[in-house]
Design an enzyme around this catalytic site. Structure first.
Site, mmCIF file in Angstrom:
data_model
loop_
_atom_site.group_PDB
_atom_site.id
_atom_site.type_symbol
_atom_site.label_atom_id
_atom_site.label_comp_id
_atom_site.label_asym_id
_atom_site.label_seq_id
_atom_site.Cartn_x
_atom_site.Cartn_y
_atom_site.Cartn_z
ATOM 1 N N CYS A 92 0.832 -1.205 0.000
ATOM 2 C CA CYS A 92 0.000 0.000 0.000
ATOM 3 C C CYS A 92 0.868 1.257 0.000
ATOM 4 O O CYS A 92 1.730 1.415 0.875
ATOM 5 C CB CYS A 92 -0.919 0.000 1.218
ATOM 6 S SG CYS A 92 -1.864 1.538 1.397
ATOM 7 N N CYS A 131 0.393 3.698 3.426
ATOM 8 C CA CYS A 131 0.818 3.325 4.779
ATOM 9 C C CYS A 131 2.096 4.081 5.145
ATOM 10 O O CYS A 131 2.806 4.584 4.262
ATOM 11 C CB CYS A 131 1.069 1.818 4.845
ATOM 12 S SG CYS A 131 -0.442 0.819 4.859
ATOM 13 N N HIS A 176 -4.266 0.855 8.072
ATOM 14 C CA HIS A 176 -4.658 0.435 6.723
ATOM 15 C C HIS A 176 -6.055 -0.174 6.686
ATOM 16 O O HIS A 176 -6.764 -0.060 5.680
ATOM 17 C CB HIS A 176 -3.624 -0.579 6.196
ATOM 18 C CG HIS A 176 -3.920 -1.087 4.823
ATOM 19 N ND1 HIS A 176 -3.651 -0.365 3.678
ATOM 20 C CD2 HIS A 176 -4.489 -2.263 4.407
ATOM 21 C CE1 HIS A 176 -4.023 -1.069 2.615
ATOM 22 N NE2 HIS A 176 -4.534 -2.215 3.022
ATOM 23 N N ASN A 179 -14.234 8.505 -1.829
ATOM 24 C CA ASN A 179 -14.816 7.314 -2.433
ATOM 25 C C ASN A 179 -14.458 6.136 -1.527
ATOM 26 O O ASN A 179 -13.280 5.947 -1.205
ATOM 27 C CB ASN A 179 -14.250 7.056 -3.827
ATOM 28 C CG ASN A 179 -14.524 8.191 -4.788
ATOM 29 O OD1 ASN A 179 -15.504 8.907 -4.639
ATOM 30 N ND2 ASN A 179 -13.664 8.365 -5.773
ATOM 31 N N HIS A 203 -6.727 1.778 1.485
ATOM 32 C CA HIS A 203 -6.364 2.548 2.680
ATOM 33 C C HIS A 203 -7.332 3.732 2.820
ATOM 34 O O HIS A 203 -7.659 4.383 1.830
ATOM 35 C CB HIS A 203 -4.933 3.050 2.539
ATOM 36 C CG HIS A 203 -4.331 3.541 3.814
ATOM 37 N ND1 HIS A 203 -3.362 2.852 4.507
ATOM 38 C CD2 HIS A 203 -4.562 4.669 4.536
ATOM 39 C CE1 HIS A 203 -3.018 3.539 5.586
ATOM 40 N NE2 HIS A 203 -3.744 4.642 5.629
ATOM 41 N N HIS A 208 -8.852 7.033 2.731
ATOM 42 C CA HIS A 208 -8.363 8.298 2.197
ATOM 43 C C HIS A 208 -9.459 8.961 1.384
ATOM 44 O O HIS A 208 -10.477 8.355 1.049
ATOM 45 C CB HIS A 208 -7.132 8.077 1.311
ATOM 46 C CG HIS A 208 -7.449 7.458 -0.024
ATOM 47 N ND1 HIS A 208 -7.825 6.141 -0.164
ATOM 48 C CD2 HIS A 208 -7.478 7.982 -1.287
ATOM 49 C CE1 HIS A 208 -8.055 5.871 -1.432
ATOM 50 N NE2 HIS A 208 -7.866 6.969 -2.133
ATOM 51 N N GLN A 232 -9.943 12.696 -1.457
ATOM 52 C CA GLN A 232 -9.237 13.517 -2.432
ATOM 53 C C GLN A 232 -9.775 14.947 -2.411
ATOM 54 O O GLN A 232 -10.871 15.199 -1.909
ATOM 55 C CB GLN A 232 -9.393 12.929 -3.841
ATOM 56 C CG GLN A 232 -8.835 11.528 -3.990
ATOM 57 C CD GLN A 232 -8.988 11.000 -5.400
ATOM 58 O OE1 GLN A 232 -8.388 11.534 -6.344
ATOM 59 N NE2 GLN A 232 -9.790 9.960 -5.572
#
Length: 361
Positions: A71, A74, A135, A175, A186, A188, A190
């Protein structure tokens, strides 16, 4: 909270948002030998819909659902360097290596035979917001304090990006879930700094303007008042926010969060409004996960006023929606929806609101 800005090996900016009163962070160096970013992006104007379309063909090669031990979000370790050089962090924001929008280099692009010559560089900025180092967590797993830190990151980046030349609107979103098309698991989100006002925003501003001319009222305030007074679609309330399923919900699970006070964007929120948002949002997300007894795929989209226009008409709000309509069923956009934009919802908004209220977070 304190922020620390640094640069990755290829020159992209990374910003750490750290909680508490520890000494200022000394950014760890990025040990990778990265080639320069070669992202390219262009925009073309659709003369039928009067909308901009972004074309970013380099994104075909972006990282897609890597193994957990590969990933890129991480923390870095002695054996593996990631997009985040630090070995631990709270919340991090960095420029996306596979950005849909790029820095404006002043190029003039050749025409491609379009009706209206419109081809131009897709100028803007795309950032990744990492919600924490775990994660396997999700936003719903965050503590109220961490959710508040993410809100601060959204706010500070909105402020910074809005000040950049050429930016017309800042869009923060998340998303979640492979059903949505997520390419990194992971937790997150945007942020897009867009060089134009989005088509959806323009249409909503036109509605708000027409409502004001017709009634003298504020469209968003009137929607919120109607939902709070009618009550059957309200999912949760706080001192400064209300979460409700809209009366004309398009998606099988859809929840909007409105601040009670009309504000144009995230930087305009007071400290009390920010404090009230985090626990209410976590409550809504946990109800959504409890709805079918499984993590719910969703898109969470912040609607903020454009940077330079319509700020007196627009109103900050968060819109959440999911494509899952039952434990083993997803909603796919069919002909009327994809082809004509006519949504057909299989669940009544009142039913989904009741089920969310009854779901144990």
């Amino acid at each position: 909270m304190r922020t620390t800005s640094a640069r990755l090996a290829d020159g992209r900016e990374i910003v750490y948002f750290d909680e508490g009163d520890a000494p200022p962070r000394v950014p760890a160096p990025d040990r990778r030998a990265l080639p320069p970013v070669t992202a390219s992006s262009e925009m073309r104007f659709d003369p039928l819909l009067r909308e901009w379309v972004v074309i970013a063909s380099h994104r075909q090669d972006r990282t897609h659902l890597p193994a957990d031990d590969a990933c890129p979000l991480c923390p870095s370790t002695a054996d593996r360097a990631t997009e985040i050089p630090a070995d631990d962090y709270d919340v991090v924001v960095f420029e996306n290596r596979f950005a849909s929008l790029v820095a404006d280099d002043g190029r003039i692009l050749d025409a491609v035979g379009e009706v209206e010559r419109s081809r131009r560089v897709g100028a803007g900025r795309c950032e990744v917001v990492v919600f924490g180092p775990d994660h396997r967590a999700s936003f719903a797993d965050l503590t109220p304090r961490r959710a508040r830190t993410v809100l601060e990151a959204w706010t500070e980046r909105t402020r910074a990006l809005s000040a950049r030349p050429g930016v017309e609107q800042v869009f923060c979103f998340e998303n979640r879930g492979p059903e949505i098309g997520v390419t990194l698991s992971h937790p997150h989100g945007q942020i897009y700094a867009l060089p134009f006002v989005t088509p959806r925003t323009r249409r909503i501003l036109d509605s708000a303007r027409a409502h004001r001319e017709r009634t003298g009222g504020d469209l968003f305030a009137d929607v919120l008042r109607a939902e709070r007074e009618a009550a059957p679609r309200v999912v949760a309330r706080g001192e400064h926010w209300t979460a409700f399923v809209p009366a004309a919900a398009r998606w099988p699970v859809e929840v909007h969060l409105y601040p009670h006070r009309p504000v144009p964007d995230l930087p305009a929120l007071t400290e009390a409004e920010r404090d009230d948002f985090a626990p209410l949002y976590l409550d809504v997300l946990r109800r959504m996960d409890a709805l079918f007894g499984m993590p719910l795929p969703y898109i969470a989209a912040w609607h903020q006023a454009p940077v330079r226009e319509g700020r007196d008409l627009s109103r900050l709000r968060l819109e959440l929606f999911s494509v899952r309509r039952a434990p083993g069923k997803l909603k796919y956009l069919a002909g009327a929806e994809s082809g004509m934009g006519v949504f057909i919802n299989d669940v009544t908004p009142e039913t989904i609101a009741r089920r969310l209220r009854e779901s144990a977070p």
